[in-house]
Design a protein around this motif. Structure first.
Motif, PDB file in Angstrom:
ATOM      1  N   LEU A   1      -6.102  49.458 -18.060  1.00 56.96           N
ATOM      2  CA  LEU A   1      -5.038  49.098 -17.114  1.00 56.96           C
ATOM      3  C   LEU A   1      -5.289  49.699 -15.733  1.00 56.96           C
ATOM      4  O   LEU A   1      -4.997  49.071 -14.710  1.00 56.96           O
ATOM      5  N   LEU A   2      -5.815  50.936 -15.709  1.00 56.34           N
ATOM      6  CA  LEU A   2      -6.156  51.543 -14.417  1.00 56.34           C
ATOM      7  C   LEU A   2      -7.265  50.753 -13.728  1.00 56.34           C
ATOM      8  O   LEU A   2      -7.217  50.498 -12.517  1.00 56.34           O
ATOM      9  N   LEU A   3      -8.277  50.361 -14.527  1.00 54.78           N
ATOM     10  CA  LEU A   3      -9.372  49.566 -13.969  1.00 54.78           C
ATOM     11  C   LEU A   3      -8.865  48.195 -13.517  1.00 54.78           C
ATOM     12  O   LEU A   3      -9.344  47.645 -12.517  1.00 54.78           O
ATOM     13  N   LYS A   4      -7.905  47.657 -14.246  1.00 54.31           N
ATOM     14  CA  LYS A   4      -7.357  46.342 -13.895  1.00 54.31           C
ATOM     15  C   LYS A   4      -6.703  46.379 -12.514  1.00 54.31           C
ATOM     16  O   LYS A   4      -6.827  45.420 -11.741  1.00 54.31           O
ATOM     17  N   GLN A   5      -6.011  47.461 -12.203  1.00 52.59           N
ATOM     18  CA  GLN A   5      -5.387  47.583 -10.886  1.00 52.59           C
ATOM     19  C   GLN A   5      -6.437  47.540  -9.780  1.00 52.59           C
ATOM     20  O   GLN A   5      -6.230  46.933  -8.727  1.00 52.59           O
ATOM     21  N   GLN A   6      -7.584  48.176 -10.037  1.00 49.57           N
ATOM     22  CA  GLN A   6      -8.673  48.141  -9.057  1.00 49.57           C
ATOM     23  C   GLN A   6      -9.224  46.718  -8.932  1.00 49.57           C
ATOM     24  O   GLN A   6      -9.547  46.262  -7.831  1.00 49.57           O
ATOM     25  N   LEU A   7      -9.324  46.025 -10.084  1.00 54.20           N
ATOM     26  CA  LEU A   7      -9.841  44.656 -10.057  1.00 54.20           C
ATOM     27  C   LEU A   7      -8.884  43.717  -9.325  1.00 54.20           C
ATOM     28  O   LEU A   7      -9.318  42.761  -8.679  1.00 54.20           O
ATOM     29  N   ILE A   8      -7.588  43.966  -9.447  1.00 54.10           N
ATOM     30  CA  ILE A   8      -6.607  43.154  -8.726  1.00 54.10           C
ATOM     31  C   ILE A   8      -6.805  43.308  -7.216  1.00 54.10           C
ATOM     32  O   ILE A   8      -6.791  42.329  -6.462  1.00 54.10           O
ATOM     33  N   LYS A   9      -7.005  44.550  -6.779  1.00 55.74           N
ATOM     34  CA  LYS A   9      -7.260  44.785  -5.347  1.00 55.74           C
ATOM     35  C   LYS A   9      -8.572  44.131  -4.918  1.00 55.74           C
ATOM     36  O   LYS A   9      -8.645  43.512  -3.846  1.00 55.74           O
ATOM     37  N   GLU A  10      -9.582  44.278  -5.759  1.00 58.05           N
ATOM     38  CA  GLU A  10     -10.888  43.683  -5.441  1.00 58.05           C
ATOM     39  C   GLU A  10     -10.777  42.160  -5.377  1.00 58.05           C
ATOM     40  O   GLU A  10     -11.337  41.517  -4.483  1.00 58.05           O
ATOM     41  N   GLY A  11     -10.024  41.578  -6.325  1.00 57.88           N
ATOM     42  CA  GLY A  11      -9.836  40.127  -6.326  1.00 57.88           C
ATOM     43  C   GLY A  11      -9.128  39.639  -5.074  1.00 57.88           C
ATOM     44  O   GLY A  11      -9.488  38.608  -4.502  1.00 57.88           O
ATOM     45  N   ALA A  12      -8.103  40.395  -4.629  1.00 57.01           N
ATOM     46  CA  ALA A  12      -7.375  40.020  -3.417  1.00 57.01           C
ATOM     47  C   ALA A  12      -8.292  40.075  -2.194  1.00 57.01           C
ATOM     48  O   ALA A  12      -8.238  39.193  -1.316  1.00 57.01           O
ATOM     49  N   ASN A  13      -9.149  41.090  -2.137  1.00 57.97           N
ATOM     50  CA  ASN A  13     -10.095  41.216  -1.011  1.00 57.97           C
ATOM     51  C   ASN A  13     -11.099  40.066  -1.008  1.00 57.97           C
ATOM     52  O   ASN A  13     -11.408  39.490   0.047  1.00 57.97           O
ATOM     53  N   ILE A  14     -11.618  39.735  -2.198  1.00 55.50           N
ATOM     54  CA  ILE A  14     -12.581  38.634  -2.294  1.00 55.50           C
ATOM     55  C   ILE A  14     -11.917  37.325  -1.876  1.00 55.50           C
ATOM     56  O   ILE A  14     -12.499  36.508  -1.154  1.00 55.50           O
ATOM     57  N   TRP A  15     -10.680  37.125  -2.321  1.00 53.76           N
ATOM     58  CA  TRP A  15      -9.942  35.910  -1.986  1.00 53.76           C
ATOM     59  C   TRP A  15      -9.757  35.779  -0.476  1.00 53.76           C
ATOM     60  O   TRP A  15      -9.995  34.706   0.104  1.00 53.76           O
ATOM     61  N   GLN A  16      -9.350  36.857   0.163  1.00 57.22           N
ATOM     62  CA  GLN A  16      -9.149  36.824   1.610  1.00 57.22           C
ATOM     63  C   GLN A  16     -10.474  36.587   2.332  1.00 57.22           C
ATOM     64  O   GLN A  16     -10.531  35.866   3.336  1.00 57.22           O
ATOM     65  N   GLU A  17     -11.533  37.198   1.817  1.00 53.41           N
ATOM     66  CA  GLU A  17     -12.857  37.016   2.425  1.00 53.41           C
ATOM     67  C   GLU A  17     -13.307  35.559   2.327  1.00 53.41           C
ATOM     68  O   GLU A  17     -13.826  34.989   3.297  1.00 53.41           O
ATOM     69  N   LYS A  18     -13.084  34.936   1.159  1.00 49.87           N
ATOM     70  CA  LYS A  18     -13.458  33.529   0.980  1.00 49.87           C
ATOM     71  C   LYS A  18     -12.637  32.631   1.903  1.00 49.87           C
ATOM     72  O   LYS A  18     -13.156  31.674   2.479  1.00 49.87           O
ATOM     73  N   GLN A  19     -11.352  32.934   2.032  1.00 46.95           N
ATOM     74  CA  GLN A  19     -10.515  32.138   2.931  1.00 46.95           C
ATOM     75  C   GLN A  19     -10.971  32.270   4.375  1.00 46.95           C
ATOM     76  O   GLN A  19     -10.990  31.284   5.129  1.00 46.95           O
ATOM     77  N   SER A  20     -11.343  33.495   4.768  1.00 49.35           N
ATOM     78  CA  SER A  20     -11.835  33.718   6.126  1.00 49.35           C
ATOM     79  C   SER A  20     -13.142  32.953   6.358  1.00 49.35           C
ATOM     80  O   SER A  20     -13.339  32.340   7.410  1.00 49.35           O
ATOM     81  N   GLN A  21     -14.027  32.976   5.362  1.00 51.90           N
ATOM     82  CA  GLN A  21     -15.283  32.233   5.464  1.00 51.90           C
ATOM     83  C   GLN A  21     -15.010  30.741   5.627  1.00 51.90           C
ATOM     84  O   GLN A  21     -15.662  30.061   6.421  1.00 51.90           O
ATOM     85  N   LEU A  22     -14.044  30.235   4.862  1.00 55.28           N
ATOM     86  CA  LEU A  22     -13.713  28.812   4.940  1.00 55.28           C
ATOM     87  C   LEU A  22     -13.199  28.450   6.327  1.00 55.28           C
ATOM     88  O   LEU A  22     -13.607  27.434   6.909  1.00 55.28           O
TER      89      LEU A  22
END
Length: 450
Positions: A140-161
């Motif tokens: 669960l602790l690792l999942k919280q980090q993955l949620i943050k990482e996923g949000a960053n990747i999502w924003q990065e992909k949107q910015s690239q688009l």
């Protein structure tokens, strides 16, 4: 002597009482087995004397009269297993010389004596449960980090688009400008090229409209300074071409002129023979002016082609990004970290490679086989993100198209746990991932009897 008779009677009474003990029932069914004059089968189908309960003869259709013997083929014996988990076994396994209950209660009338292992099993399961709960907490602790990482990747992909879309718009505008210049250069080139098969001198225009149309090389309804330079020369100095300043003056200081402005400016100069004239033979004098226009037309065409290729490549990248952003990566984008990740597992002579949201393959010395492409989440409504489907794989020999179902499990790492092929060309995999950890998994209680 009487003393010995009393001892025998006591022992016999104990044995008789023990034989009458109702075994193999759970606490929930004890109320049906209170000793009385008669016994009603639990399914209500029959009433028998209570003496016939556990007499090693099956009287009830539901086998409820023989919970502690193997008389009924459809009977069940309840293992209490104090200290471990209680469970049922088939009645046929009662007193068969094999210990099926960890407390040994199923072999009460067997020559084989069972050792009570419930406490050891309970302690072992308790350790496993604690380890599992600890793994869930860490996951669960690792999942919280993955949620943050996923949000960053999502924003990065949107910015690239957004960046690619902006570049695409700029490139499209640039292409349109080049095409316009190319059409203009081709128009000038068409005017400068010889007309007719015999290269005879073109008959000059006679009217205002004829002159205007002759000068309007690209037929856009206006005359530019460049078109004046290309088609009007000085009467003296052997037909010298006009400078930009001279052409600009002939148009009354305007860079371009419509028919009305042409009538008031250049047309008057041409009619009054005031030092300028139309080129008498455009093909003859084209040797000087034609080459730059041919080069301009050729260069413009090459530039537009390069830009079109770049634009097509850019559009492909935009479509790929849009497809990536349209995929479901979990309620909090917790599975998005799997987008650029592949995991593999060797099973005998095969190596299975799972690339989530992409494909599944099977590698061997014979080559690589596609076991399916990313399809969708197929978990039930409460656990939508517990299962992935990869379909549309390679066709099996005399079989269906290959497909793979991936079940996700909570863990502290991202790895393939198992790969099986339960049916021909139907594969199942288990993927461990912290993103699959659920807070409810860590709150489940250990069995009360542990």
């Amino acid at each position: 002597m009487q003393y010995h008779i009393i001892i025998v009677v006591i022992i016999w009474s104990t044995v008789l009482a023990d034989s009458r003990k109702i075994r193999g029932i759970s606490l929930a069914y004890r109320r049906f087995y209170k000793e009385k004059r008669s016994f009603l089968c639990i399914d209500g189908s029959k009433i028998i004397p209570f003496e016939q309960v556990n007499d090693d003869y099956c009287d009830c259709l539901d086998a409820s009269d023989e919970p502690g013997t193997s008389a009924c083929t459809n009977g069940r014996f309840y293992c209490i297993n104090l200290g471990f988990r209680p469970h049922y076994i088939q009645s046929s396994r009662v007193n068969d010389g094999i210990c099926d209950c960890c407390d040994g209660s199923d072999e009460y009338n067997s020559r084989f004596r069972c050792r009570n292992t419930c406490r050891d099993l309970g302690q072992r399961e308790l350790v496993e449960v604690e380890d599992r709960m600890r793994a869930v907490s860490e996951g669960l602790l690792l999942k919280q980090q993955l949620i943050k990482e996923g949000a960053n990747i999502w924003q990065e992909k949107q910015s690239q688009l957004r960046d690619l879309q902006r570049v695409g718009e700029q490139l499209r505008a640039k292409m349109e400008a080049h095409r316009k210049r190319e059409r203009k250069a081709e128009g000038m080139l068409g005017l400068l090229m010889p007309q007719g098969d015999d290269n005879r001198k073109k008959k000059g225009p006679e009217s205002l409209t004829d002159f205007f149309q002759e000068l309007d090389c690209n037929k856009d309804g206006s005359i530019t300074v460049e078109e004046v330079q290309a088609n009007v020369v000085s009467r003296g100095e052997e037909g010298r071409g006009l400078t930009e300043r001279e052409a600009l003056d002939l148009l009354g200081g305007h860079r371009q002129a419509d028919l009305s402005l042409f009538r008031e400016t250049l047309w008057r100069s041409l009619k009054s023979d005031s030092g300028v004239k139309m080129k008498e033979d455009l093909s003859a004098v084209g040797g000087v002016d034609q080459a730059p226009n041919i080069k301009a037309a050729g260069d413009g065409s090459a530039d537009v082609k390069k830009m079109e290729e770049a634009y097509d490549t850019l559009q492909m990248e935009i479509r790929d990004l849009e497809e990536t952003l349209s995929t479901d990566y979990g309620a909090d984008k917790e599975f998005m970290y799997l987008l650029s990740l592949c995991v593999e597992l060797a099973v005998y002579e095969y190596t299975y490679v799972l690339c989530p949201f992409n494909q599944v393959t099977q590698k061997s010395s014979a080559g690589t086989v596609l076991l399916g492409k990313w399809g969708s989440w197929t978990g039930h409504s409460e656990k939508r993100y517990s299962q992935m489907l990869f379909d549309g794989g390679e066709l099996c020999w005399l079989g269906p198209t290959r497909s793979t179902v991936v079940t996700l499990a909570c863990g502290t790492r991202t790895a393939l746990r198992a790969v099986k092929e339960p049916r021909k060309c139907r594969y199942v995999m288990e993927l461990e991932s912290p993103a699959s950890c659920d807070p409810l998994q860590g709150s489940r209680k250990v069995h009360n009897e542990l």
